[in-house]
Each structure stands twice: as structure tokens, then as C-alpha cells.
Design a protein around this motif. Structure first.
Motif, PDB file in Angstrom:
ATOM      1  N   ILE A 148      -9.826  -3.265  -0.205  1.00  0.00           N
ATOM      2  CA  ILE A 148      -8.438  -3.402   0.249  1.00  0.00           C
ATOM      3  C   ILE A 148      -7.606  -4.200  -0.751  1.00  0.00           C
ATOM      4  CG2 ILE A 148      -6.983  -4.348   2.087  1.00  0.00           C
ATOM      5  CD1 ILE A 148      -9.413  -3.812   3.996  1.00  0.00           C
ATOM      6  N   VAL A 149      -8.210  -5.183  -1.387  1.00  0.00           N
ATOM      7  CA  VAL A 149      -7.472  -6.043  -2.317  1.00  0.00           C
ATOM      8  C   VAL A 149      -7.354  -5.394  -3.690  1.00  0.00           C
ATOM      9  CG1 VAL A 149      -7.462  -8.287  -3.487  1.00  0.00           C
ATOM     10  CG2 VAL A 149      -8.097  -8.145  -1.073  1.00  0.00           C
ATOM     11  N   THR A 150      -8.481  -5.049  -4.289  1.00  0.00           N
ATOM     12  CA  THR A 150      -8.449  -4.578  -5.678  1.00  0.00           C
ATOM     13  C   THR A 150      -7.996  -3.136  -5.829  1.00  0.00           C
ATOM     14  OG1 THR A 150     -10.802  -3.986  -5.649  1.00  0.00           O
ATOM     15  CG2 THR A 150     -10.226  -6.208  -6.401  1.00  0.00           C
ATOM     16  N   GLU A 151      -8.296  -2.297  -4.849  1.00  0.00           N
ATOM     17  CA  GLU A 151      -7.948  -0.883  -4.988  1.00  0.00           C
ATOM     18  C   GLU A 151      -6.637  -0.505  -4.305  1.00  0.00           C
ATOM     19  OE1 GLU A 151     -11.371   1.934  -4.790  1.00  0.00           O
ATOM     20  OE2 GLU A 151     -12.485   0.083  -4.286  1.00  0.00           O
ATOM     21  N   LEU A 152      -6.296  -1.196  -3.225  1.00  0.00           N
ATOM     22  CA  LEU A 152      -5.062  -0.865  -2.509  1.00  0.00           C
ATOM     23  C   LEU A 152      -3.929  -1.843  -2.798  1.00  0.00           C
ATOM     24  CD1 LEU A 152      -6.412   0.292   0.968  1.00  0.00           C
ATOM     25  CD2 LEU A 152      -5.755   1.680  -1.003  1.00  0.00           C
ATOM     26  N   GLY A 153      -4.250  -2.945  -3.443  1.00  0.00           N
ATOM     27  CA  GLY A 153      -3.209  -3.884  -3.840  1.00  0.00           C
ATOM     28  C   GLY A 153      -2.708  -4.806  -2.752  1.00  0.00           C
ATOM     29  N   VAL A 154      -3.455  -4.916  -1.660  1.00  0.00           N
ATOM     30  CA  VAL A 154      -3.072  -5.858  -0.608  1.00  0.00           C
ATOM     31  C   VAL A 154      -3.417  -7.261  -1.113  1.00  0.00           C
ATOM     32  CG1 VAL A 154      -3.495  -6.622   1.761  1.00  0.00           C
ATOM     33  CG2 VAL A 154      -3.435  -4.184   1.238  1.00  0.00           C
TER      34      VAL A 154
ATOM     35  N   VAL B 222       0.843  -1.196   0.000  1.00  0.00           N
ATOM     36  CA  VAL B 222       0.000   0.000   0.000  1.00  0.00           C
ATOM     37  C   VAL B 222       0.877   1.245   0.000  1.00  0.00           C
ATOM     38  CG1 VAL B 222      -1.803   1.262   1.235  1.00  0.00           C
ATOM     39  CG2 VAL B 222      -1.826  -1.233   1.219  1.00  0.00           C
ATOM     40  N   THR B 223       0.632   2.121  -0.969  1.00  0.00           N
ATOM     41  CA  THR B 223       1.396   3.362  -1.046  1.00  0.00           C
ATOM     42  C   THR B 223       0.656   4.480  -0.335  1.00  0.00           C
ATOM     43  OG1 THR B 223       0.347   4.096  -3.103  1.00  0.00           O
ATOM     44  CG2 THR B 223       2.320   2.682  -3.302  1.00  0.00           C
ATOM     45  N   LYS B 224       1.407   5.465   0.116  1.00  0.00           N
ATOM     46  CA  LYS B 224       0.785   6.629   0.770  1.00  0.00           C
ATOM     47  C   LYS B 224      -0.144   7.338  -0.204  1.00  0.00           C
ATOM     48  CE  LYS B 224       4.132   7.568   4.368  1.00  0.00           C
ATOM     49  NZ  LYS B 224       3.352   7.325   5.549  1.00  0.00           N
TER      50      LYS B 224
END
Length: 87
Positions: free
Chosen positions: A34-40, A20-22
Motif C-alpha cells: 500500500i505504501v511503496t506501490e500505491l503511494g499511500v 491512489v490513482t484508479k
């Protein structure tokens, strides 16, 4: 603890996730996935759940974790439910 306080803490925990980037966190809402948009990675969700249990001193049942839809909102709702039940 209020919903907005929980949201802030969840964001702080997400800052610690390696994927997750700032910049990604700047536009986060409760509807953010959290998975698709933040890449976790889905495998890292379990680590996030464990951190959440530790931070809020709650314990989630397996079926509750399975029912999460990977949005910040569903995680906050589960935290609020557990905190309310612990009173």
C-alpha cells in the motif's frame, strides 16, 4: 464474508485515498504494498486502519497494527482473523 469480498471492499476504501490513482488500482493484487506501490503515505495508513475498523466493525490492537507489513494481504488476514474471533 469471503476473502474476495473483503479484497473488493479494501480496494473501494483505497479508491478514497487521495494519493491512489484508479490506474494504480487496476493492477492491484493481495501482494501489493500500500505504501511503496500505491503511494499511500505511511501517516495515512492509520486513517486507512480506522476506516477498516469502522467498515468491518472490528477493533485492532496496537501490536496487530504494528505487525502489518503494508500489503493488502496482511490487512485482509487481520480482518479475517478479527471477524472469525467475533463469532
Amino acid at each position: 464474508m469471503t476473502r474476495s469480498e473483503i479484497f473488493k471492499i479494501v480496494l473501494e476504501m483505497l479508491e478514497d485515498e487521495r494519493m491512489v490513482t484508479k490506474k494504480a488500482l487496476q493492477s492491484v493484487t493481495e501482494k501489493t504494498n500500500i505504501v511503496t506501490e500505491l503511494g499511500v503515505h505511511s501517516s495515512d495508513i492509520i486513517n486507512l486502519v480506522v476506516k477498516t475498523e469502522d467498515r468491518f466493525e472490528v477493533e485492532f490492537e496496537d501490536n496487530e497494527i504494528d505487525d502489518l507489513d503494508n500489503t493488502i494481504e496482511s490487512l485482509i488476514n487481520l480482518i479475517l482473523k478479527k471477524l472469525a474471533n467475533s463469532k
